[in-house]
Design an enzyme around this catalytic site. Structure first.
Site, mmCIF file in Angstrom:
data_model
loop_
_atom_site.group_PDB
_atom_site.id
_atom_site.type_symbol
_atom_site.label_atom_id
_atom_site.label_comp_id
_atom_site.label_asym_id
_atom_site.label_seq_id
_atom_site.Cartn_x
_atom_site.Cartn_y
_atom_site.Cartn_z
ATOM 1 N N ASP A 92 77.520 44.430 79.770
ATOM 2 C CA ASP A 92 78.942 44.718 79.958
ATOM 3 C C ASP A 92 79.231 45.374 81.306
ATOM 4 O O ASP A 92 78.318 45.815 82.010
ATOM 5 C CB ASP A 92 79.475 45.614 78.816
ATOM 6 C CG ASP A 92 78.493 46.713 78.413
ATOM 7 O OD1 ASP A 92 77.598 47.034 79.207
ATOM 8 O OD2 ASP A 92 78.632 47.247 77.312
ATOM 9 N N HIS A 94 79.336 50.787 67.914
ATOM 10 C CA HIS A 94 79.562 49.617 68.777
ATOM 11 C C HIS A 94 78.250 49.189 69.426
ATOM 12 O O HIS A 94 77.342 50.004 69.610
ATOM 13 C CB HIS A 94 80.671 49.862 69.819
ATOM 14 C CG HIS A 94 80.335 50.807 70.924
ATOM 15 N ND1 HIS A 94 81.225 51.745 71.410
ATOM 16 C CD2 HIS A 94 79.220 50.985 71.671
ATOM 17 C CE1 HIS A 94 80.670 52.418 72.392
ATOM 18 N NE2 HIS A 94 79.463 51.984 72.572
#
Ligand code: F6R
Length: 245
Positions: A67, A138
């Site tokens: 990410d 997450h």
């Protein structure tokens, strides 16, 4: 699934670095999936040490990061690009162009996501994906509620994540509100997954991951379905697991 519980974060880092080193020795052309954050820092520093001892080479390997924040310049001290350079890439011998990160400055973010996914596929997929987890379970920036079928996509970060990441910025207002993240599907397609969990603040998230039901409310719970998952945790992170009490 293999669960390894070690005394402390240092030992987790050492163990994790050995798994990555082993992977590179077995397959020098490995495609690595890499994470940023506090958790893998120690692993990267051990990997650099193993590299400096001439035991491994990254010459033929490729990497894809999970990410990147949207809107941060590459050289911003908190960009994941800069994190990767400082913690690993500047110290080992990947070939130029072998390290991939989502471009959070792309003009067309949706197109960037599609291209990132295609790029991973064109390299034959990820052989070994390194992951940390957030306090809200997450993985990557796949926040609670993310569909398991999601591929690389643009994410609105939750309050909990903004809050957790605020420690790296001068104020919470400075934390970018969006990121590009590999999706859960992208992560689950990796041939092997190495999940690292360090510290008591992750103990609840680890219970949700390993002992709870599989639900999009706790994205990491999907990892239980992965056929080649290794979880390496320190005692503090594993303290609430029923199985090891
Ligand atoms: C980082 C990432 C995140 C982190 C997670 C834990 O690339 O994708 O999912 O792994 O937020 O962060 P730390 O390790 O800082 O506690």
């Amino acid at each position: 699934m293999e669960l390894v519980v070690l005394e402390n974060g240092r030992e987790v880092s050492r163990y994790a670095a050995r798994i990555v080193a082993q992977q590179l020795l077995i397959n020098p052309k490995t495609v690595l999936g890499l994470a940023t954050g506090s958790t893998p820092e120690g692993m990267y520093s051990k990997l650099v040490r193993i590299f400096n001892e001439d035991l491994i080479t990254f010459e033929e390997a490729t990497s894809f990061n999970l990410d990147e924040y949207v809107g941060l310049p590459k050289d911003h001290p908190q960009s994941y690009f800069r994190f990767m350079k400082e913690n690993l890439l500047d110290h080992v011998n990947f070939k130029e162009g072998a390290n991939h990160m989502p471009n959070g400055l792309a003009e067309n973010l949706e197109e960037e996501c599609v291209n990132y996914e295609k790029m991973i596929t064109s390299h034959g997929g990820i052989d070994l994906q390194v992951l940390g987890i957030g306090r809200n379970a997450h993985i990557g920036f796949n926040e609670p509620g993310t569909e398991f079928v999601a591929e690389t996509h643009v994410v609105d970060l939750t309050e909990s994540t903004l809050d957790a990441n605020a420690r790296f910025f001068t104020s919470i207002e400075e934390v970018p509100k969006k990121a590009i993240s590999m999706g859960i599907k992208t992560i689950m397609q990796a041939r092997k997954i190495l999940l690292l969990v360090i510290g008591g603040s992750k103990a609840d998230a680890l219970v949700k991951t390993l002992e709870g039901t599989i639900t999009i409310d706790y994205p990491s719970s999907v990892l239980k379905l992965h056929p080649q998952l290794t979880v390496v945790a320190d005692k503090a992170a594993a303290a609430k697991l029923k199985k090891i009490k």
